[in-house]
Design a protein around this motif. Sequence first.
Motif, PDB file in Angstrom:
ATOM      1  N   ARG A  58     113.048  45.708  19.047  1.00  0.00           N
ATOM      2  CA  ARG A  58     113.795  44.457  19.210  1.00  0.00           C
ATOM      3  C   ARG A  58     115.262  44.601  18.802  1.00  0.00           C
ATOM      4  N   ALA A  59     115.598  45.683  18.126  1.00  0.00           N
ATOM      5  CA  ALA A  59     116.972  45.910  17.684  1.00  0.00           C
ATOM      6  C   ALA A  59     117.779  46.684  18.739  1.00  0.00           C
ATOM      7  N   ALA A  60     117.229  46.835  19.925  1.00  0.00           N
ATOM      8  CA  ALA A  60     117.920  47.570  20.990  1.00  0.00           C
ATOM      9  C   ALA A  60     118.722  46.612  21.867  1.00  0.00           C
ATOM     10  N   PHE A  61     119.750  47.165  22.511  1.00  0.00           N
ATOM     11  CA  PHE A  61     120.538  46.374  23.454  1.00  0.00           C
ATOM     12  C   PHE A  61     120.917  47.242  24.647  1.00  0.00           C
ATOM     13  N   ASP A  62     121.199  46.581  25.762  1.00  0.00           N
ATOM     14  CA  ASP A  62     121.615  47.259  26.984  1.00  0.00           C
ATOM     15  C   ASP A  62     123.130  47.180  27.131  1.00  0.00           C
ATOM     16  N   ASP A  63     123.708  48.271  27.623  1.00  0.00           N
ATOM     17  CA  ASP A  63     125.138  48.348  27.911  1.00  0.00           C
ATOM     18  C   ASP A  63     125.275  48.743  29.382  1.00  0.00           C
ATOM     19  N   PRO A  64     125.180  47.766  30.316  1.00  0.00           N
ATOM     20  CA  PRO A  64     125.293  48.087  31.744  1.00  0.00           C
ATOM     21  C   PRO A  64     126.738  48.382  32.126  1.00  0.00           C
ATOM     22  N   MET A  65     126.905  49.385  32.984  1.00  0.00           N
ATOM     23  CA  MET A  65     128.238  49.800  33.433  1.00  0.00           C
ATOM     24  C   MET A  65     128.231  50.014  34.937  1.00  0.00           C
ATOM     25  N   GLU A  66     129.427  49.917  35.519  1.00  0.00           N
ATOM     26  CA  GLU A  66     129.588  50.147  36.952  1.00  0.00           C
ATOM     27  C   GLU A  66     130.837  50.983  37.191  1.00  0.00           C
ATOM     28  N   VAL A  67     130.714  51.948  38.102  1.00  0.00           N
ATOM     29  CA  VAL A  67     131.860  52.771  38.497  1.00  0.00           C
ATOM     30  C   VAL A  67     132.722  51.942  39.457  1.00  0.00           C
ATOM     31  N   VAL A  68     133.984  51.738  39.086  1.00  0.00           N
ATOM     32  CA  VAL A  68     134.888  50.951  39.936  1.00  0.00           C
ATOM     33  C   VAL A  68     136.016  51.812  40.525  1.00  0.00           C
ATOM     34  N   ARG A  69     136.134  53.040  40.040  1.00  0.00           N
ATOM     35  CA  ARG A  69     137.085  54.007  40.620  1.00  0.00           C
ATOM     36  C   ARG A  69     136.419  55.367  40.569  1.00  0.00           C
ATOM     37  N   TRP A  70     136.507  56.095  41.677  1.00  0.00           N
ATOM     38  CA  TRP A  70     135.847  57.400  41.761  1.00  0.00           C
ATOM     39  C   TRP A  70     136.689  58.327  42.613  1.00  0.00           C
ATOM     40  N   GLU A  71     137.399  59.237  41.972  1.00  0.00           N
ATOM     41  CA  GLU A  71     138.249  60.217  42.663  1.00  0.00           C
ATOM     42  C   GLU A  71     138.043  61.584  42.020  1.00  0.00           C
ATOM     43  N   PRO A  72     137.053  62.348  42.476  1.00  0.00           N
ATOM     44  CA  PRO A  72     136.823  63.682  41.904  1.00  0.00           C
ATOM     45  C   PRO A  72     138.044  64.578  42.074  1.00  0.00           C
ATOM     46  N   PRO A  73     138.207  65.576  41.188  1.00  0.00           N
ATOM     47  CA  PRO A  73     139.338  66.498  41.343  1.00  0.00           C
ATOM     48  C   PRO A  73     139.197  67.327  42.614  1.00  0.00           C
ATOM     49  N   VAL A  74     140.308  67.478  43.329  1.00  0.00           N
ATOM     50  CA  VAL A  74     140.308  68.244  44.577  1.00  0.00           C
ATOM     51  C   VAL A  74     141.623  69.016  44.665  1.00  0.00           C
ATOM     52  N   ARG A  75     141.512  70.320  44.839  1.00  0.00           N
ATOM     53  CA  ARG A  75     142.672  71.185  45.096  1.00  0.00           C
ATOM     54  C   ARG A  75     143.925  70.798  44.310  1.00  0.00           C
ATOM     55  N   GLY A  76     143.828  70.835  43.009  1.00  0.00           N
ATOM     56  CA  GLY A  76     144.994  70.591  42.174  1.00  0.00           C
ATOM     57  C   GLY A  76     145.264  69.122  41.862  1.00  0.00           C
ATOM     58  N   ARG A  77     144.545  68.214  42.494  1.00  0.00           N
ATOM     59  CA  ARG A  77     144.721  66.790  42.194  1.00  0.00           C
ATOM     60  C   ARG A  77     143.759  66.415  41.063  1.00  0.00           C
ATOM     61  N   PRO A  78     144.236  65.677  40.057  1.00  0.00           N
ATOM     62  CA  PRO A  78     143.346  65.287  38.956  1.00  0.00           C
ATOM     63  C   PRO A  78     142.200  64.409  39.441  1.00  0.00           C
ATOM     64  N   GLY A  79     141.089  64.489  38.739  1.00  0.00           N
ATOM     65  CA  GLY A  79     139.969  63.587  38.987  1.00  0.00           C
ATOM     66  C   GLY A  79     140.104  62.369  38.091  1.00  0.00           C
ATOM     67  N   ARG A  80     139.758  61.205  38.627  1.00  0.00           N
ATOM     68  CA  ARG A  80     139.842  59.962  37.850  1.00  0.00           C
ATOM     69  C   ARG A  80     138.622  59.092  38.147  1.00  0.00           C
ATOM     70  N   CYS A  81     138.056  58.564  37.075  1.00  0.00           N
ATOM     71  CA  CYS A  81     136.907  57.675  37.180  1.00  0.00           C
ATOM     72  C   CYS A  81     137.120  56.520  36.204  1.00  0.00           C
ATOM     73  N   ARG A  82     136.776  55.315  36.635  1.00  0.00           N
ATOM     74  CA  ARG A  82     136.848  54.149  35.754  1.00  0.00           C
ATOM     75  C   ARG A  82     135.506  53.433  35.783  1.00  0.00           C
TER      76      ARG A  82
END
Length: 144
Positions: A58-82
């Motif tokens: 009963r002392a547990a809680f849920d922390d739901p999350m959603e990916v709203v930005r998804w840009e994996p690293p590609v050929r020298g470009r940084p990857g970014r996720c939010r």
Amino acid sequence: MARILIRRRTALPPEEAWRRLTAWEHHARHVPLTSITVATPPPTRVGTRFTARTGVGRAAFDDPMEVVRWEPPVRGRPGRCRLEKRGRVMAGWAEVEVTGRDAGALVVWREEVRVRALPWLPDALVAPAARLLFGRVVAGLLGG
């Protein structure tokens, strides 16, 4: 909201660091009393949802999350996720950035977190605890 900034250099190539940091179910290995369930089918993309469940009984809680930005690293470009926290207990967001550096990568983890369930809890207490926790997660996922 408590603000967190974690920077880590790794010898891993950016693509491998990204893969490890965004394997959501593996985060639970580094957070005590936590399990993670991904609610959407792979691969990860904008709209991917997952929930971290922390605690016991009963002392547990849920922390739901959603990916709203998804840009994996590609050929020298940084990857970014939010990620946006969508729960009743925790609020805020997290951003992961992976940039190629020399023979490895630089990881930057930014997060703003607020404990909705305990609004009186000051950021001065939340921030150091969160920094320690997420620093441990990042180090563990990167293998060191």
